[in-house]
Design an enzyme around this catalytic site. Sequence first.
Site, PDB file in Angstrom:
ATOM      1  N   HIS A   1       0.876  -1.181   0.000  1.00  0.00           N
ATOM      2  CA  HIS A   1       0.000   0.000   0.000  1.00  0.00           C
ATOM      3  C   HIS A   1       0.912   1.231   0.000  1.00  0.00           C
ATOM      4  O   HIS A   1       2.032   1.167   0.530  1.00  0.00           O
ATOM      5  CB  HIS A   1      -0.820  -0.060   1.293  1.00  0.00           C
TER       6      HIS A   1
ATOM      7  N   ASP B   1       3.073  -4.430   7.943  1.00  0.00           N
ATOM      8  CA  ASP B   1       1.870  -3.628   7.753  1.00  0.00           C
ATOM      9  C   ASP B   1       0.693  -4.578   7.933  1.00  0.00           C
ATOM     10  O   ASP B   1       0.403  -5.387   7.050  1.00  0.00           O
ATOM     11  CB  ASP B   1       1.891  -3.005   6.352  1.00  0.00           C
TER      12      ASP B   1
ATOM     13  N   GLN C   1      -4.482  -5.164   6.876  1.00  0.00           N
ATOM     14  CA  GLN C   1      -5.432  -6.192   6.432  1.00  0.00           C
ATOM     15  C   GLN C   1      -5.192  -7.512   7.146  1.00  0.00           C
ATOM     16  O   GLN C   1      -5.950  -8.457   6.957  1.00  0.00           O
ATOM     17  CB  GLN C   1      -5.322  -6.408   4.912  1.00  0.00           C
TER      18      GLN C   1
ATOM     19  N   LYS D   1     -10.536  -0.726  10.295  1.00  0.00           N
ATOM     20  CA  LYS D   1     -10.653  -1.898   9.421  1.00  0.00           C
ATOM     21  C   LYS D   1     -10.977  -3.144  10.224  1.00  0.00           C
ATOM     22  O   LYS D   1     -11.067  -4.236   9.691  1.00  0.00           O
ATOM     23  CB  LYS D   1      -9.348  -2.111   8.642  1.00  0.00           C
TER      24      LYS D   1
END
Lengths: 421, 149
Positions: free
Chosen positions: A138, A215, A218, A241
């Site tokens: 990302h 990261d 997700q 999220k």
Amino acid sequence: MATIEKSLTHEKEQASLWDVERIRADFPVLRQTVNGKPLVYLDNAASSQVPQVVIERGSMYLEQEHSNIHRGVHYLSQKATTAYEGARETVKRFINARESKECIFVRGTTEGINLVMHGYGRKFISAGDEIIISAMEHHANIVPWQMLCEEKAAGLRVIPMNDAGELLLDEYEGLLNERTKLVAVSHVSNALGTINPIKSMIESAHKYGVPVLIDGAQGAPHMIVDVQDLDCDFYAFSGHKMFAPTGSGVVYGKARLLEQMNPFQGGGDMIKSVTFEKTIFADLPNKFEAGTPAIASQIGLGAAIDYLNSISREHAAAYEHELLRYATERLSGIEGVRIIGTARDKASVLSFVIDEVHPHDIGTILDQEGIAVRAGHHCAQPVMQRFNVPATARASFAFYNTREEVNVLANTIERVIEIFS
Amino acid sequence: MSELSELYQQVILDHNKKPRNFRKLETANHSAEGYNPLCGDQLTVYLKLEDQAVKDVTFEGSGCAISKAAASMMTQALKGKNKQEAEKLFTEFHRMVTGELDEEKTPNDLGNLKIFAGVREFPVRVKCATLAWHTMHAALNNQELVSTE
Ligand SMILES: Cc1ncc(COP(=O)(O)O)c(C=O)c1O
């Protein structure tokens, strides 16, 4: 083969135990209609929805506890501080950190990565050093490192991927060397859905003594995260999220590293003492939490984790996996649809393109049917370039989505193709 | 799906499939590149101006159906117009798709461009419909962006 089949059946069994209607009742947003149609919310990778218990925890704070933390001897400030620090304890157990002071509260993944860039990168990375990221990152895990490399005259190395959207691990091993000072990769790709084998990647980096930042934007919502088992050095994720309000997030860091790092922002709450000659910084975690944080949101994150624990994360993950499998099967059965990201290990995300139809037109037509998907580059322009598409449409699932919703999606995609034929 | 069929009318779908004047214009004396970072739409508008009049206009690039059809129909509408007329058309088009101009009530020169009126029901798509027009406007005015061949 037999074991794969066995685990598939096991997963199906677990998925069939999932009472999705009961779960849906926990999420008030899902009850509405859009353009006269029931909302089909498939943009969970951008932001997931918030259950009633989290909303109630937020209002309770605002109604009964709202005040500033760490600053008052009075009743309310103590209540707010207790709730805020309680959320940190909850986060610590959620990711199995050794100590809660290793869990720094930030605004989200982006801020978490930037904190590491400033606190670790600017202190420990210098000219000629190298930082390794991956081809599926990302922008939040590209741009800060690019800025740092520019500032320090360091080099940015990129792990390539194959056409399925899987990282080429041999290439990764080849990139690691004595100049490598940091590896920063995503747990799960938001554009492709690929689950990266981060545990072995971390192990490889550690052979060179290189710290690894994950990261987890997700990853945290869909995977069981155990930072001690992974042995990652940093792990960043966003509350919005994972069923909590925006403005909440965490960057985990090993205490040993956090202690050596420079602070991120300067200001109130991150100091022990200030004179015009010298400031002594506070201990962890306060050293990294300058100013008044998003107290209500972080308390909400704690409540969201409590909620996740109450519904069984294993069952939720199994159900999501089965749903993604079903959606993949339905969409690959439609002529003209091409799925972008076909890694063996995937979570939640189904990115696709339709021959001759731009993703924005897909998005608009789906929206008319009440279906929320994301159309665009998903803040991963290099991924789009790699697959030679300007953009994709992306459906991303949570454990409250249903097979019926997948059917509505598939039927409407067929309608899109009809309109443009 | 009535608003949808307003948006994706046959004419628009046809221009999307077979965009007119979709090529680089070798004789252009003005050009500009337009980019919509939100969606990645990207197009270049080429103009050949003679005596302040549009002798020829073409475009190249990639984008959604709305931006491609809008660009295609824009090139048809602009041919033969002088600079002032082109700017006026831009203003009218922009006002129509943002809902400021009722193309049925207020006199205008939009002609078959009125087909884009449905865009105003889709505020997030206004940028798609106007990208080519903004780019044309830049090509007309911004001398620094001109590439003379
Ligand atoms: C993989 C990944 N990294 C980073 C981010 C940035 O997260 P945030 O916008 O919450 O800071 C996102 C969210 O879009 C993401 O999906």
